[in-house]
Design a protein around this motif. Structure first.
Motif, PDB file in Angstrom:
ATOM      1  N   LEU A  65       1.309  -1.457   0.098  1.00  0.00           N
ATOM      2  CA  LEU A  65      -0.240  -0.185   0.209  1.00  0.00           C
ATOM      3  C   LEU A  65       1.134   1.183   0.173  1.00  0.00           C
ATOM      4  O   LEU A  65       2.087   1.252   0.694  1.00  0.00           O
TER       5      LEU A  65
ATOM      6  N   SER B  69       2.673   4.779   0.927  1.00  0.00           N
ATOM      7  CA  SER B  69       2.766   5.774   2.598  1.00  0.00           C
ATOM      8  C   SER B  69       2.589   7.036   2.386  1.00  0.00           C
ATOM      9  O   SER B  69       2.753   7.353   1.484  1.00  0.00           O
TER      10      SER B  69
ATOM     11  N   SER C 213     -11.443  -4.656   2.870  1.00  0.00           N
ATOM     12  CA  SER C 213     -10.235  -4.042   3.823  1.00  0.00           C
ATOM     13  C   SER C 213      -9.015  -3.573   3.634  1.00  0.00           C
ATOM     14  O   SER C 213      -8.993  -2.659   4.624  1.00  0.00           O
ATOM     15  N   SER C 214      -7.894  -3.341   3.299  1.00  0.00           N
ATOM     16  CA  SER C 214      -7.198  -2.608   3.017  1.00  0.00           C
ATOM     17  C   SER C 214      -7.423  -1.210   3.565  1.00  0.00           C
ATOM     18  O   SER C 214      -5.996  -0.879   3.617  1.00  0.00           O
TER      19      SER C 214
ATOM     20  N   PRO D 140     -10.172   0.434   3.744  1.00  0.00           N
ATOM     21  CA  PRO D 140     -10.814   1.570   5.175  1.00  0.00           C
ATOM     22  C   PRO D 140      -9.357   1.122   6.747  1.00  0.00           C
ATOM     23  O   PRO D 140      -9.519   2.222   7.149  1.00  0.00           O
ATOM     24  N   ALA D 141      -8.394  -0.038   5.910  1.00  0.00           N
ATOM     25  CA  ALA D 141      -7.512   0.003   7.662  1.00  0.00           C
ATOM     26  C   ALA D 141      -6.720   0.645   7.462  1.00  0.00           C
ATOM     27  O   ALA D 141      -5.923   1.611   7.995  1.00  0.00           O
ATOM     28  N   TRP D 142      -6.319   1.250   5.692  1.00  0.00           N
ATOM     29  CA  TRP D 142      -5.621   1.822   5.562  1.00  0.00           C
ATOM     30  C   TRP D 142      -5.273   3.534   6.097  1.00  0.00           C
ATOM     31  O   TRP D 142      -5.080   4.618   6.708  1.00  0.00           O
TER      32      TRP D 142
ATOM     33  N   TYR E 179      -8.113   4.032   7.785  1.00  0.00           N
ATOM     34  CA  TYR E 179      -7.738   4.355   9.513  1.00  0.00           C
ATOM     35  C   TYR E 179      -6.772   5.093  10.387  1.00  0.00           C
ATOM     36  O   TYR E 179      -6.230   5.109  10.856  1.00  0.00           O
ATOM     37  N   ASP E 180      -5.716   3.828   9.779  1.00  0.00           N
ATOM     38  CA  ASP E 180      -4.251   3.926  10.404  1.00  0.00           C
ATOM     39  C   ASP E 180      -3.554   5.332   9.975  1.00  0.00           C
ATOM     40  O   ASP E 180      -2.845   6.021  10.823  1.00  0.00           O
ATOM     41  N   ASN E 181      -3.540   6.097   8.784  1.00  0.00           N
ATOM     42  CA  ASN E 181      -3.479   6.871   8.991  1.00  0.00           C
ATOM     43  C   ASN E 181      -3.878   8.071   9.041  1.00  0.00           C
ATOM     44  O   ASN E 181      -3.861   9.121   9.592  1.00  0.00           O
TER      45      ASN E 181
ATOM     46  N   VAL F 220     -15.255   3.043   7.638  1.00  0.00           N
ATOM     47  CA  VAL F 220     -13.816   3.383   8.138  1.00  0.00           C
ATOM     48  C   VAL F 220     -14.477   3.880   9.639  1.00  0.00           C
ATOM     49  O   VAL F 220     -14.005   4.201  10.963  1.00  0.00           O
TER      50      VAL F 220
ATOM     51  N   ALA G 205     -14.677   1.897  12.467  1.00  0.00           N
ATOM     52  CA  ALA G 205     -14.071   1.526  13.281  1.00  0.00           C
ATOM     53  C   ALA G 205     -13.516   2.837  14.421  1.00  0.00           C
ATOM     54  O   ALA G 205     -13.335   2.505  15.609  1.00  0.00           O
TER      55      ALA G 205
ATOM     56  N   SER H 200     -13.435   2.460  18.459  1.00  0.00           N
ATOM     57  CA  SER H 200     -12.466   2.765  19.314  1.00  0.00           C
ATOM     58  C   SER H 200     -12.459   3.957  20.847  1.00  0.00           C
ATOM     59  O   SER H 200     -11.572   4.088  21.134  1.00  0.00           O
TER      60      SER H 200
END
Ligand code: ADP
Ligand code: MG
Lengths: 364, 252
Positions: free
Chosen positions: A35, A37, A57-58, A60-62, A64-66, A86, A89, A93
Motif C-alpha cells: 500500500l 505511504s 479491507s486494506s 479502510p484499514a489504511w 483508519y491508520d493514517n 472507516v 472503526a 475505538s
C-alpha cells in the motif's frame, strides 16, 4: 469476492490554501499488494477518490491508520460504504471504554472420544505427518516456523544440563561396574573400550531419547491437548490451516534435529564420566583416551547417530499424537501427557531392539 | 428452494456427535449477502449445525454445499480452500492462548497474505478497532473478559475478508452497547462486501434488526420447526412454537 484489479493503489497528498491536507486515493486496493505511504502535516485533512475501482479491507484499514490522529477529517465525498467502514472503526475505538461483564465460561465435560481404533488413528497421524512433510518440501504446507525456532531452544538447548548430567552418570556407572569385572581378569584397560563403545552405539542415543520422552513428549502432549480443549485446533482448521502441519511438523522437525546433537553430546560426556572412574585408580588419562579412540569406529558412531534420529522422531511424534487425540478435559490433557511418555519410551526400546537386529544383519 | 446461485445449501442434513443424531432432515439454502440467524433452546444443536455447515465436522448424513463445493466430496485441499474463504467465530472464542490479540488476528494474515508486515499490522489494528479493541491489542487472551474475547474472535473471523462468516453467539457476554454496535458492524460488513453471515443468537431484538432469515431448531421433533423472515415469527401464525419462543424471549 473476486474482482479484476485495475491499477495499483495510489495516494497523493497536496496542501490546500487553508492548510488542509488534500489526499487523493485511487486504483484497486487489495490486501495482497503493497500500500502507498503518505505523510500528513497538520490536523486537518480531506480525502477524495479519483479512479478508485475496487477495495477490500486494506483501504479502510489504511485510512483508519493514517488518519487516526487527524482532528478534522473530511471523507464525505468517498463512497458511502467506505465511509461507514472507516467511521465504524473510529466510533468503536473511541467509546470502547465501558467494560463487558464476563462471559459464561465454557464447561468442558469429558465427552469421550471412542477408545477403539486407536492404532488406526496412530497410523493415520503418522500418515498425515509424512504427507505434511512432503507438502512442506514442495512449499505447500503452512508450518509455524516461529514454533520451530522456539522448540529448537526448549527441546534442544534447554535440555543440555539434564542430558549432560545423565550422560555423565551413565558413563560413570558403566565404568564402575565394568571395572569390577575387568579387575578379576586383570584387563582394566579395556574399561575404556567398554564405556566408549557402549556410549556411542547404545547409551548416548537411548538416554537422550528417554530424556526427550520425559521432557518433550509430555510437554507436547499437554500443549496440543490443551489447545484441543480450548478449541484452538478447531480455530486453526477453520482458518484453513492443517493443525498437524502447523503445530506437529515444526515440533517433530525440531526434536528430530536436536536429539542427535544431544546424543553426540551425551556420548562424549559419558566417555568423560567413565574416565573419571577409570583414572581414579586403575588407568592413566592417556591410556584411557588411546583405548577409547581405538574402540570407537565410524561405524559405531553412525549406528548411534541413526538411532538417535529415529528416537527423536518417536519422542516428538508420540507427544504430538497423544496431544492431538486428547480428550477435551483437564483430565484428558493429563492422561495424554502420561500416555505420550509411555508410548514414546516403549517405542524407543522396541525400535532399539529392531535396530540391533537390522544392524547385525548389515554387519554394522 | 435450491438454486445454483446459493452460497450455502444443505439437503437432508443430519448432524450429531459420534453416532448420536441430534437433528436431521435439515434443508436450508441461503443466497449470497444474506444474513441467517439460527435460533433454538440451549443444547438443541445450533453449534453442531454451524460446524457442519462450515465444513468443520463430518455430517452424519445428507449433503452440504458451501460456495459451490460439495463438502462431503471435497478433497483435503479443496476443503482447506473453502475453510480459508470463510470465517468462524467459535462459541468459546477459541483464541490462540499463547498469542496476543493482535497476533491472533495477524496469524491468518501472515499465513495467507503476501502483504508486507507493516500493512498486516495496520490491517490487524483496524480489524480490532472495528470491534472496539483498539486499546487491548497487546493483551493475552487470558487477560481479557469473555465479551472481549468474543469480539477478538469476531475480528479474527473477519481477518481475511471472508465471503461467508459463521458467528456462534457473537453477542453472548457483551453489554447492550457493544451488542448494538455488533449488529451495526454485521450490517455494514454485508453492505460493504456483500458478506454472507450465518449466526447463532438468543437476542431477539438483535435478530430482528440484522437477520434476513431465521431458522428455528426444534428439539422435540429433531428438525427445523420454522423458517422465514424473523418478523414473521413475531406474529401468531403457522408455527406457534416458534412464535412462543420469540415472544417469550422478548419479554423475559
Ligand atoms: N463434542 C461433543 N461430543 C458429544 N456431544 C456433544 C458434543 N458437543 C455437544 N454435544 C451435545 O450435542 C447437543 C447439541 O450441542 P450444541 O450444538 O452445542 O447445542 P447449542 O449450540 O444449540 O446449545 C447437546 O446435547 C450436547 O450435549
Ligand atoms: Mg452453542
Amino acid at each position: 469476492m473476486s474482482h479484476a484489479p485495475t491499477g495499483l493503489p495510489f495516494a497523493r497528498t497536496e496542501v490546500l490554501a487553508d492548510g488542509t491536507a488534500l489526499v487523493t486515493i485511487g486504483g484497486a486496493w487489495e490486501l495482497n499488494q503493497p500500500l502507498p505511504s503518505i505523510v500528513i502535516k497538520g490536523d486537518r485533512a480531506k480525502v477524495v477518490a479519483e479512479g478508485l475501482t475496487d477495495f477490500d479491507s486494506s483501504l479502510p484499514a489504511w485510512l483508519y491508520d493514517n488518519f487516526k490522529n487527524i482532528r478534522q477529517l473530511d471523507i464525505s465525498t468517498l463512497p458511502v460504504r467506505l465511509q461507514s467502514l472507516v467511521q465504524m472503526a473510529e466510533k468503536a475505538s473511541s467509546d470502547h471504554a465501558q467494560s463487558d461483564h464476563a462471559g459464561l465460561l465454557e464447561t468442558f465435560g469429558s465427552w469421550g472420544v471412542e477408545s477403539g481404533g486407536s492404532w488406526a488413528r496412530a497410523f493415520d497421524h503418522i500418515g498425515h505427518t509424512a504427507l505434511g512433510f512432503l507438502k512442506m518440501l514442495v512449499g505447500r504446507a503452512k508450518v509455524n516456523w516461529g514454533d520451530f525456532k522456539l522448540q529448537l531452544q526448549t527441546s534442544g538447548v534447554d535440555a543440555l544440563p539434564i542430558v549432560a548430567l545423565l550422560g555423565f552418570l551413565t558413563g560413570l556407572i558403566m565404568a564402575y561396574v565394568g571395572l569390577i569385572q575387568l579387575r578379576q581378569v586383570g584387563a582394566t584397560v579395556y574399561v575404556a573400550n567398554l564405556v566408549s563403545l557402549a556410549m556411542t552405539r547404545e547409551m548416548g542415543a537411548l538416554m537422550t531419547g528417554i530424556i526427550a520422552c520425559g521432557r518433550t513428549s509430555t510437554a507436547y502432549a499437554s500443549q496440543l491437548g490443551s489447545m484441543n480443549v480450548s478449541q484452538e485446533t478447531d480455530a486453526l482448521r477453520a482458518l484453513g490451516i492443517n493443525p498437524i502441519e502447523y503445530l506437529a511438523l515444526p515440533r517433530i522437525l525440531a526434536v528430530t534435529l536436536m536429539v542427535p546433537l544431544l546424543a553426540v553430546f551425551a556420548t562424549f560426556i559419558g566417555i568423560f564420566g567413565g574416565m573419571i572412574v577409570a583414572c581414579a585408580g586403575d588407568l592413566s588419562i592417556e591410556q584411557y583416551l588411546t583405548q577409547a579412540i581405538r574402540a570407537i569406529s565410524f561405524k559405531s558412531f553412525l549406528v548411534g547417530f541413526i538411532k538417535s534420529i529415529a528416537f527423536g522422531f518417536i519422542a516428538a511424534w508420540a507427544g504430538c499424537y497423544r496431544g492431538s487425540v486428547a480428550k477435551r478435559s483437564a483430565l484428558g490433557v493429563g492422561e495424554a501427557a502420561t500416555s505420550a511418555a509411555v508410548l514414546g519410551i516403549t517405542f524407543i526400546v522396541i525400535f532399539d531392539a529392531i535396530f540391533a537386529v537390522i544392524f547385525n544383519l548389515f554387519d554394522l | 428452494m435450491n438454486d445454483t446461485s446459493d452460497i450455502l445449501t444443505c439437503t437432508g442434513l443430519a448432524i450429531g456427535h459420534g453416532k448420536t443424531v441430534i437433528m436431521d432432515r435439515l434443508n436450508l439454502s441461503l443466497a449470497p449477502g444474506k444474513i441467517l440467524a439460527i435460533v433454538g433452546p440451549s443444547g438443541c444443536g445450533k453449534s453442531t449445525l454451524m460446524r457442519a455447515l462450515g465444513g468443520l465436522d463430518e455430517p452424519l448424513g445428507g449433503k452440504t454445499t458451501l460456495m459451490g463445493v460439495d463438502l462431503a466430496a471435497a478433497d483435503g485441499q479443496q476443503r482447506q480452500d473453502i475453510l480459508r474463504q470463510s470465517g468462524f467465530l467459535f462459541q468459546g472464542a477459541a483464541l490462540f492462548s499463547s498469542l496476543t490479540l493482535r497476533e491472533n488476528i495477524e496469524m491468518p494474515m501472515r499465513e495467507f497474505l503476501k502483504a508486507p508486515r507493516k500493512d498486516i499490522r495496520q490491517l490487524a489494528e483496524y480489524k480490532l478497532a472495528l470491534v472496539g479493541l483498539a486499546d487491548a491489542m497487546d493483551k493475552l487472551p487470558s487477560e481479557i473478559s469473555g465479551g472481549m474475547a468474543k469480539r477478538a474472535g469476531i475480528a479474527r473471523a473477519m481477518a481475511l475478508d471472508p465471503a461467508v462468516i459463521f458467528l456462534d453467539e457473537p453477542s453472548a457476554g457483551l453489554d447492550p452497547l457493544s451488542s448494538g454496535r455488533l449488529d451495526e458492524l454485521i450490517l455494514r460488513l454485508r453492505e460493504a462486501y456483500g458478506t454472507t453471515i450465518i449466526l447463532v443468537s438468543h437476542e431477539i431484538p438483535s435478530i430482528l434488526r440484522t437477520a434476513d432469515f431465521c431458522v428455528y431448531l426444534d428439539p422435540d421433533t429433531g428438525t427445523i420447526g420454522g423458517y422465514g423472515p424473523p418478523k414473521g415469527f413475531l406474529q401468531a401464525g403457522n408455527s406457534p412454537k416458534v412464535h412462543a419462543f420469540f415472544t417469550q424471549a422478548r419479554f423475559d
